[in-house]
Design a protein around this motif. Structure first.
Motif, PDB file in Angstrom:
ATOM      1  N   LYS A  14       0.839  -1.206   0.000  1.00  0.00           N
ATOM      2  CA  LYS A  14       0.000   0.000   0.000  1.00  0.00           C
ATOM      3  C   LYS A  14       0.877   1.260   0.000  1.00  0.00           C
ATOM      4  O   LYS A  14       0.540   2.253  -0.641  1.00  0.00           O
ATOM      5  CB  LYS A  14      -0.941  -0.015   1.205  1.00  0.00           C
ATOM      6  N   VAL A  40       2.224   1.715  -3.631  1.00  0.00           N
ATOM      7  CA  VAL A  40       1.226   2.024  -4.658  1.00  0.00           C
ATOM      8  C   VAL A  40       0.729   3.444  -4.432  1.00  0.00           C
ATOM      9  O   VAL A  40       0.175   3.765  -3.394  1.00  0.00           O
ATOM     10  CB  VAL A  40       0.050   1.015  -4.612  1.00  0.00           C
ATOM     11  N   ASP A  48      -1.674   4.932  -6.010  1.00  0.00           N
ATOM     12  CA  ASP A  48      -3.125   4.994  -6.185  1.00  0.00           C
ATOM     13  C   ASP A  48      -3.816   4.383  -4.961  1.00  0.00           C
ATOM     14  O   ASP A  48      -3.874   3.166  -4.813  1.00  0.00           O
ATOM     15  CB  ASP A  48      -3.519   4.234  -7.461  1.00  0.00           C
ATOM     16  N   LYS A  56      -6.402   1.509  -4.958  1.00  0.00           N
ATOM     17  CA  LYS A  56      -5.980   0.110  -5.060  1.00  0.00           C
ATOM     18  C   LYS A  56      -5.760  -0.534  -3.695  1.00  0.00           C
ATOM     19  O   LYS A  56      -5.623  -1.752  -3.604  1.00  0.00           O
ATOM     20  CB  LYS A  56      -4.686   0.007  -5.873  1.00  0.00           C
ATOM     21  N   GLY A  72      -7.992  -3.413  -2.776  1.00  0.00           N
ATOM     22  CA  GLY A  72      -7.644  -4.606  -3.538  1.00  0.00           C
ATOM     23  C   GLY A  72      -6.447  -5.319  -2.939  1.00  0.00           C
ATOM     24  O   GLY A  72      -6.409  -6.545  -2.874  1.00  0.00           O
ATOM     25  N   TYR A 104       2.643  -6.649  -6.310  1.00  0.00           N
ATOM     26  CA  TYR A 104       2.970  -5.330  -5.769  1.00  0.00           C
ATOM     27  C   TYR A 104       4.407  -5.189  -5.268  1.00  0.00           C
ATOM     28  O   TYR A 104       4.881  -4.068  -5.100  1.00  0.00           O
ATOM     29  CB  TYR A 104       2.004  -4.966  -4.646  1.00  0.00           C
TER      30      TYR A 104
END
Length: 189
Positions: A100, A103, A105, A108, A111, A124
């Motif tokens: 997390k 990322v 974004d 996401k 997800g 990821y």
């Protein structure tokens, strides 16, 4: 207090001013003969030391720290059949929280939270091969401690803890590096 069999227990209080907690010392030997020496065999409760983990990891994944400490407490109590599952769960929080973080974004994130750990690693954790490989192996060993059949018969909890420690170390290196680079970028001439 003398339980069944040879030996006895004594309740003590820690003399350190910042502690003063009670603990129980178990002694074996001695028997009815007061001249025979007794031997300290165990102390309880067993309180493992707090884990040495940097502020970056504590900030990134406080649940990792909490779960890892609980798994260590279970290990100290000799609850060997559940320890591996605890370390495996701690790993999952660490990896998903790091995913997390990586990322950009935030949409996401949900997800990432819902995906299987192996899938999260594959999808990821793509930039640093060392994190990916250590996290994969920690997952494999953690799964062995959570499932009926064991695939890695020659590996044990110590191996799982090593792979978890390596994963933490590599993630911490990335976090510290990212912070140092950001800090230096702010102060460019």
């Amino acid at each position: 207090y003398k339980p069944e069999g040879e030996g006895f227990m004594v309740v003590y209080r820690c003399t350190r001013r910042d502690c003063r907690r009670l603990f129980i010392a178990h002694f074996g030997g001695g028997g009815e003969d007061a001249l025979r020496p007794s031997t300290l065999t165990e102390i309880e409760p067993r309180n493992p030391e707090a884990i040495a983990v940097g502020d970056e990891i504590r900030t990134l994944s406080p649940m990792y720290v909490k779960i890892f400490e609980q798994a260590r407490a279970a290990e100290a109590e000799g609850l060997n059949e559940i320890v591996g599952m605890g370390f495996r769960k701690a790993l999952e929080f660490l990896v998903k929280d790091f995913a997390k973080y990586k990322v950009a974004d935030h949409a996401k994130n949900e997800g990432i939270e819902k995906t299987q750990l192996g899938t999260a690693i594959n999808n990821y954790i793509t930039e640093d091969l060392r994190i990916r490989e250590c996290a994969e192996r920690a997952t494999w060993l953690g799964n062995d401690h959570a499932h009926y059949l064991v695939k890695w018969e020659d590996k044990n909890i110590a191996d799982l803890k090593l792979m978890l420690r390596l994963t933490v170390n590599w993630i911490e290196n990335v976090l510290v590096s990212d912070n140092a680079v950001k800090d230096m970028a702010k102060k460019k001439s």
